[in-house]
Structure formats: structure tokens, C-alpha cells
Design a protein around this motif. Structure first.
Motif, PDB file in Angstrom:
ATOM      1  N   HIS A  95      22.610  34.589  -7.883  1.00  0.00           N
ATOM      2  CA  HIS A  95      23.665  34.800  -6.892  1.00  0.00           C
ATOM      3  C   HIS A  95      24.773  35.648  -7.519  1.00  0.00           C
ATOM      4  O   HIS A  95      25.617  35.149  -8.274  1.00  0.00           O
ATOM      5  CB  HIS A  95      24.232  33.461  -6.413  1.00  0.00           C
ATOM      6  CG  HIS A  95      25.269  33.596  -5.329  1.00  0.00           C
ATOM      7  ND1 HIS A  95      24.944  33.782  -4.009  1.00  0.00           N
ATOM      8  CD2 HIS A  95      26.625  33.582  -5.390  1.00  0.00           C
ATOM      9  CE1 HIS A  95      26.053  33.873  -3.295  1.00  0.00           C
ATOM     10  NE2 HIS A  95      27.090  33.749  -4.112  1.00  0.00           N
ATOM     11  N   LEU A 100      27.900  29.731  -9.952  1.00  0.00           N
ATOM     12  CA  LEU A 100      28.423  29.522  -8.600  1.00  0.00           C
ATOM     13  C   LEU A 100      29.901  29.160  -8.629  1.00  0.00           C
ATOM     14  O   LEU A 100      30.395  28.536  -9.571  1.00  0.00           O
ATOM     15  CB  LEU A 100      27.644  28.415  -7.897  1.00  0.00           C
ATOM     16  CG  LEU A 100      26.153  28.685  -7.668  1.00  0.00           C
ATOM     17  CD1 LEU A 100      25.533  27.523  -6.910  1.00  0.00           C
ATOM     18  CD2 LEU A 100      25.933  29.995  -6.927  1.00  0.00           C
ATOM     19  N   ASP A 104      30.934  29.787  -2.278  1.00  0.00           N
ATOM     20  CA  ASP A 104      29.680  30.546  -2.240  1.00  0.00           C
ATOM     21  C   ASP A 104      28.747  29.958  -1.187  1.00  0.00           C
ATOM     22  O   ASP A 104      28.682  28.739  -0.994  1.00  0.00           O
ATOM     23  CB  ASP A 104      28.985  30.511  -3.601  1.00  0.00           C
ATOM     24  CG  ASP A 104      29.627  31.463  -4.603  1.00  0.00           C
ATOM     25  OD1 ASP A 104      30.387  32.350  -4.169  1.00  0.00           O
ATOM     26  OD2 ASP A 104      29.355  31.320  -5.810  1.00  0.00           O
TER      27      ASP A 104
END
Length: 699
Positions: A95, A100, A104
Motif C-alpha cells: 500500500h 499503514l 488508509d
């Protein structure tokens, strides 16, 4: 589901996640407390979440370091270089190439609600692989053992000793605290002053890499190429254990036979696929202090070394810098590519070596060795002429980020390092040069020939000046740095390296240049994600730090173009040049060697050559007396104090950050447990701490 599906790896402490569609999930790996809304969850059980529900995953329990959240269908994210994994140091994959953050959104496929999925046990208790075995690492001896690099006593100690996991460990590598080796050599010669230094070669995942006197088990995000010896390699079947080691764990190495390790790996995979009981650990073996095979009559000599159960290392000639040996490595690589041997996956050249990555299930080590020996007679490197572009790169000399790396090293790793605080002054001294300007002149005059790529990370070149009179010889950090800025330029041994990304490192730093890797753009200079090719020549030209910042901003998008000249490199022509200039070259090398020997004797006399990681990490404990109403704030992790956020006398509130602890290559906030004031600060920045240590007295 498909093995290639993406899940979440959770290190030490977990996230709070909200589902926006119905989904099924399972928690695996280390145990951690978790709740789906108010429902307590257990590992290895399949649960179903409905849209709107919140999954809370708390800290990992006392055993292990990582748990894993796996969802039906996997997390939808694009592939990068054939993988969905996140490489946070390289800032790509997964990602957005990072860990993260709050806010998100992760895309998953909705699944139909199925009441039968609640509390369904995915595996019986017998099949839940115990983390208790994580500290027993099965290893294969080699590639670099006794008597060439270590003494037999060193290897015995390495296998008999219990080693402590250092707080500065991560997916990059597991640093270990323990006794320093005696070493079979006095130094590494042109590869560096310390006996752990060798001419750069490819590393196997799981290699036990001695960066000076401190061993580091190289993890999945570890370097692919480097210049340190590796006496042991963790077998493929035990690589999962590296992810579960945490600061303070005691580990033991268990030597096993290569053929047994291959069969064990296959048995383990079958057991997991069938949800059967995993096989027991292999019996320890008696190690053999010798290479797999040496062709002593061959010119140059060829040495074949075992590098775990999936890699084999071929080395040429003596332990010296010889560009002719690099050409022989290139000739072997071309021959292997043409042979197209089934089971051979990847070829990685070093300075005087070639690593062969192979599938032991498809071709045995013995069969591969036989085919490699057969190829030797057909090699003719002296006839090779290769493309050799001249690439002009800007260099910000003695850049501030290099000074920052040195300062951080002194604070958190080794305060008495003889190459700090000024790496350039150290380079001047060890090469017998008159001043820092003489160092600078040699660097800017040199044509650096790229001998290897991926040195440390991401297309980073390891290169040496074509003219031996431009070669600066240094030693590498002992132990290595934990942090180096992206695209720092350094020298280790007789080699120059440009760090492809932020990460650890051991080269003496000179300055900073442009990016070596372009993550997402293809430009006129970046036909591939990596900038340079084997046998390119690098020429530096000086720029200020501000100029470099401006160039870096436009380089990846193609707004700034490099000056690149087409050229060729002929081994026979180069050898003729060396013969013509041999008297001048010998005089330069004699002066350099005299200074190198003088530095070595100074280190020996002042006990600076070796670094005792055990002494460096001794933590003193004493009784603490508390007054009425006072309480201790204790550390949940082993690590080092990075920053204090409060001072004695400050009023604080529950949840407020009191301190930042550096552990497992992360910066972890220490929260205040209750409202009150800081009666006493018990630790200072740079100080080592263990889990359970008192940090503050809270009034």
C-alpha cells in the motif's frame, strides 16, 4: 486461497480496523489479544466480520514478534516486480510502499455471510506450530568458515553459544549480542582493515553475516550484495522463525546437513498444505571445515562453497582486487545463461564470485556442481569486450546527511569508533594523504568501474577506480551503521558504493549524489528501475548541497538529464595499461600500504580493532525507592532511548508520549499511564534499556 494473496504483517503492536463489507479473516503467527467489537478472538480460527464492525488487534504477547491478518481473497494491491509485498525501505510495493497509517483504505472482496464460519477452528492445537522452537535455528555451515576466515574455536563458539537478539533488529537483519571471534586473519587487505572484510559477494537470505565482530542474520529485506564473511546460513524451512525473534530472545544455531535440509523443507511444505503435524527438528550434524570443492590446478583457482540449501557460491583466484577475475565471473555468468540449466533461478555476480540461486527440489547440489565444473574449460574472459558507458554524476561533498549518520552511529552504536566523527579525515589518515583536499581530488579524478549492482540495496553500484593510483583503501564500520541516508556515497575496502536507499551500511561516507533507483517512472536515463549497468564507468563532478537538492527533485521525472557517453571496455587493453604504468602504480600502493599498516598497529595498540558487543550492551539495574502515591513507568520493549518528550517536574496526562524508544528499527512511543507529574527521569538519550526497565517515576 492463492499463496500470492496479500495479508497484513503486524509487528509488536496492532491496528484498529473497520470493515466496510462482509469478510472472513484469520489471525496467525504470534498470539495477540484481539476483539471484533466486544467479542474476544483467538489465533488460527476463522471469523466473519460484517460491514461496520471494528477489529482491534492489541500488542503481541510475550512469545514472538509478529502476527498476521489474512482475509478471504486477500488484499487488493498492485504487483511490483512480481510481488504484492511492501518493501518499506525501498518505498514500493504493498500500500503506497509504506506502513499503514490512520485513514488508509484497503480494498478487499466482499464474501457472503456464513454463520458456520464463526469460531470455526482452522487447525487443531497440535497443528498450531509452537513459537517455542523459534529460538532454535537450523543452519548449514558456510560459505565462509574455518580455516580460511575463522578459527575452528570461533566456529565451535558460534554453534555452542546462546546469542541474544539485539534491540536494533528488523526485517533487514537480526543483530546478535555475544562474544567476538578470534579470527584466522589479521585483516581483510584491500577489502578492508578488519578480518571480517572480504571482496563483495552476493548474500543468501538467512546468512549469518559478521559485520565486523557482530553477527547479523540477514532477513527478507536484507542486502543482496556486501563485503562481510558469512559462516552459517539458516535453512529455507526455518526462515519463518526470523520474523518471530524479538529483542532479548536467546537463540541457538543447530548445524544440519544440506541434503537433509532440502528434504525437511519439502516435508514441511507438504505438512502445511495438508494441515498435518510439522516434522520434528533435524538431528545436528558434525561440520566439515572445508569448501565443497577446490580446483587448485585451474588458473585462476576455483573454489565452490555451500551457501545454505538453495544457493552456491563460486569464487575465483586469491583474495585480491583483480578486474580480470571479474571478467571471468562475467564469462561464467554468460555461459550459465546460455546453458539454461533446469532449476537454476538467478545469477548474481560479485567482485570475484558468482552466486547461483537454484531449486534444490529440481537439481541437486552435486549435479549443479558437476555442471559448473564442466563449464570452466570453455571460458575465455581475456577475449571479452563489454559496453562501458561513462556516466557523470553530481556529488555533494561531505553532505550534512552523512554527518548526521555518523552522529547517530556514535550515539546509538559505538561512541569510540575511530572513524567518527569525520569519515573523510579517517580516509585521509589511513591512506597517508596530506589533507582532505587530496582525498577529494582523487575521488573526482577517478573513473569508477561498476563491478556489481545491488550492493546493499536497489541497484546500488559497487565500483573501483580503473587506475589503481586513484584507489582509496579504508575499513568498514565495525559494527555496521543502523542508518544511512538514501544515495550516500561511501568507500569500503578499495570500493566505492552509492547507497540505493535509506538503510544500514558500513562504508566510510564521502557525500551524496542522485537517485540510483526510479520506483515508478521510465525516463531517458531510467530504461529500468535501476540506473546503472555492469561495467559502466562513474565520473563525479562537484555540486553544493542546495544544487543537489534541486537536481534530485527533477531527476526522477526526467526533467534533469545526465551526461552519458557511449564507450567500451577491453580487458586486454586494460592489462596493457597496467603493464605500462606498473612502476608508478607500485610506488603509490607502497605509500598507501605504509599508512594502512600504521593505522592497523595504532588500532591494535589501543584495542580498537575489535568491538565487544557484550560489553556495549550491559545494562545496570538498581533498586528504586518510591514515595507514597508514586509509580514507575516501565518499558514494554528492549531498545535504546531515542528521544525524551518530557523533563522532571513536567505535568503530564494519561496517554501523553513521554519518550521515544528505538526498537526493532522502529520508533515506539512510551505513553503516560495516568495523570500526574514527572518526579524523576531515570534514562537518558542513547541509553540501552530492557523490557521491564523503569523509565520514569510518576507522581
Amino acid at each position: 486461497q492463492d499463496e500470492g494473496c496479500a495479508g497484513l504483517e503486524i509487528t509488536l503492536d496492532g491496528p484498529r480496523l473497520q470493515f466496510h463489507c462482509d469478510s472472513r479473516f484469520v489471525l496467525a503467527g504470534a498470539d495477540c489479544e484481539a476483539w471484533l467489537d466486544a467479542q474476544a478472538l483467538h489465533n488460527h480460527c476463522v471469523y466473519q466480520a460484517k460491514a461496520g464492525q471494528i477489529l482491534d488487534i492489541a500488542a503481541v504477547a510475550s512469545e514472538g514478534a509478529r502476527c498476521y491478518l489474512l482475509l478471504a481473497g486477500g488484499i487488493d494491491c498492485p504487483d511490483y516486480l512480481g510481488s504484492k509485498s511492501t518493501f518499506t525501505l525501498g518505498q514500493f510495493g504493498g500500500h503506497s510502499g509504506r506502513a499503514l497509517r490512520a485513514g488508509d483504505m484497503l480494498s478487499i472482496d466482499a464474501v457472503a455471510f456464513d454463520q458456520a464460519c464463526f469460531d470455526q477452528q482452522a487447525a487443531t492445537n497440535d497443528l498450531q506450530h509452537s513459537l517455542a522452537q523459534r529460538c532454535q535455528l537450523q543452519v548449514i555451515y558456510g560459505p565462509h568458515g574455518a580455516p580460511d576466515f575463522f578459527t575452528e574455536n570461533d566456529i565451535a563458539q558460534l554453534l555452542q553459544q546462546s546469542w541474544t537478539v539485539h534491540y536494533n533488529s528488523s526485517r533487514t537483519g537480526i543483530r546478535l549480542i555475544g562474544p567476538k571471534p578470534e579470527w584466522a586473519r589479521d585483516n581483510g587487505g584491500e577489502a578492508g582493515l578488519h578480518p571480517s572484510n572480504i571482496h563483495d559477494n552476493a548474500y543468501a537470505i538467512g546468512a549469518v553475516d559478521f559485520t565486523g565482530d557482530m553477527p547479523v542474520i540477514l532477513g527478507p529485506d536484507g542486502p543482496s550484495l556486501g563485503g562481510f564473511v558469512c559462516p552459517l546460513t539458516v535453512i529455507q524451512a526455518d526462515l519463518w522463525k526470523l520474523g518471530q525473534l524479538r529483542a532479548g530472545d536467546q537463540i541457538q544455531f543447530i548445524p544440519v546437513e544440506q541434503a537433509q535440509a532440502v528434504a525437511y523443507h519439502a516435508d514441511l511444505r507438504q505438512a502445511l498444505l495438508k494441515l498435518e503435524v510439522p516434522p520434528p527438528l533435524l538431528p545436528p550434524c558434525v561440520i566439515q571445515h572445508q569448501a565443497l570443492l577446490r580446483l587448485d590446478q585451474q588458473n585462476p583457482q576455483v573454489t565452490y562453497r555451500s551457501q545454505g540449501d538453495a544457493f552456491l557460491l563460486i569464487e575465483y583466484g586469491e583474495m585480491q582486487l583483480d578486474i580480470a577475475l571479474r571478467f571471468r565471473v562475467h564469462a561464467l555468468m554468460l555461459s550459465l545463461q546460455q546453458a539454461n540449466i533446469p532449476g537454476v533461478l538467478e545469477l548474481t555476480p560479485g567482485i570475484r564470485s558468482l552466486q547461483v540461486h537454484y531449486q534444490a527440489e529440481r537439481i541437486s547440489q552435486a549435479d549443479l556442481l558437476q555442471q559448473l565444473v564442466a563449464l570452466e574449460s570453455g571460458l575465455a574472459p581475456e577475449t571479452l569486450t563489454v559496453p562501458s558507458r561513462i556516466v557523470h554524476l553530481p556529488l555533494s561533498w561531505d553532505d550534512a546527511v552523512c554527518q548526521q549518520a555518523s552522529a547517530k552511529y556514535q550515539q546509538s552504536v559505538r561512541p569510540d569508533a575511530p572513524w567518527c566523527p569525520d569519515n573523510i579525515e579517517f580516509i585521509r589518515r589511513i591512506n597517508g594523504l596530506s589533507d582532505a583536499d587530496a582525498v577529494k581530488q582523487l575521488v573526482f579524478d577517478a573513473h569508477y568501474l561498476v563491478m556489481g549492482l545491488g550492493d546493499v540495496y536497489l541497484g546500488a553500484p559497487v565500483a573501483t577506480p580503473l587506475d589503481p593510483r586513484h584507489r582509496l583503501v579504508t575499513t568498514k564500520y565495525n559494527p555496521a551503521r543502523t542508518w544511512t541516508a538514501e544515495n550516500s556515497v561511501g568507500i569500503g575496502g578499495a570500493y566505492m558504493c552509492i547507497y540505493g536507499m535509506e538503510g544500514p551500511g558500513g562504508y566510510q561516507l564521502l557525500g551524496r549524489t542522485l537517485q540510483m533507483w526510479n520506483r515508478y517512472h521510465q525516463t531517458a536515463d531510467f530504461k529500468n528501475p535501476w540506473l546503472l549497468d555492469f561495467f559502466d564507468q562513474i565520473r563525479f563532478y562537484p555540486v553544493s548541497a542546495d544544487e543537489l537538492t534541486s537536481l534530485r527533485q527533477g531527476f526522477l521525472s526526467g526533467q534533469h538529464r545526465l551526461k552519458i557517453e557511449a564507450s567500451e571496455f577491453s580487458l586486454s587493453d586494460y592489462q596493457a595499461f597496467l603493464t605500462q604504468q606498473q612502476d608508478s602504480i607500485k610506488a603509490f600502493e607502497a605509500q598507501r600500504q605504509q599508512a594502512f599498516d600504521g593505522e592497523l598497529q595504532h588500532w591494535i595498540a589501543n584495542d580498537l580493532l575489535h568491538f565487544d558487543s557484550t560489553a556495549a550492551d550491559i545494562i545496570e539495574h538498581s533498586e528504586i525507592q518510591l514515595d507514597d502515591g508514586q509509580q514507575l513507568v516501565e518499558s514494554a520493549y528492549s531498545g535504546s532511548v531515542w528521544q525524551l518528550a518530557v523533563a522532571a517536574g513536567d505535568t503530564v496526562t494519561a496517554g501523553q508520549t513521554l519518550m521515544i524508544v528505538e526498537s526493532m528499527k522502529m520508533e515506539i512511543a512510551v505513553p503516560c499511564p495516568a495523570d500526574g507529574y514527572i518526579a524523576e527521569v531515570l534514562k537518558t538519550p542513547g541509553q540501552r534499556i530492557s523490557a521491564g526497565d523503569a523509565l520514569f517515576i510518576l507522581g
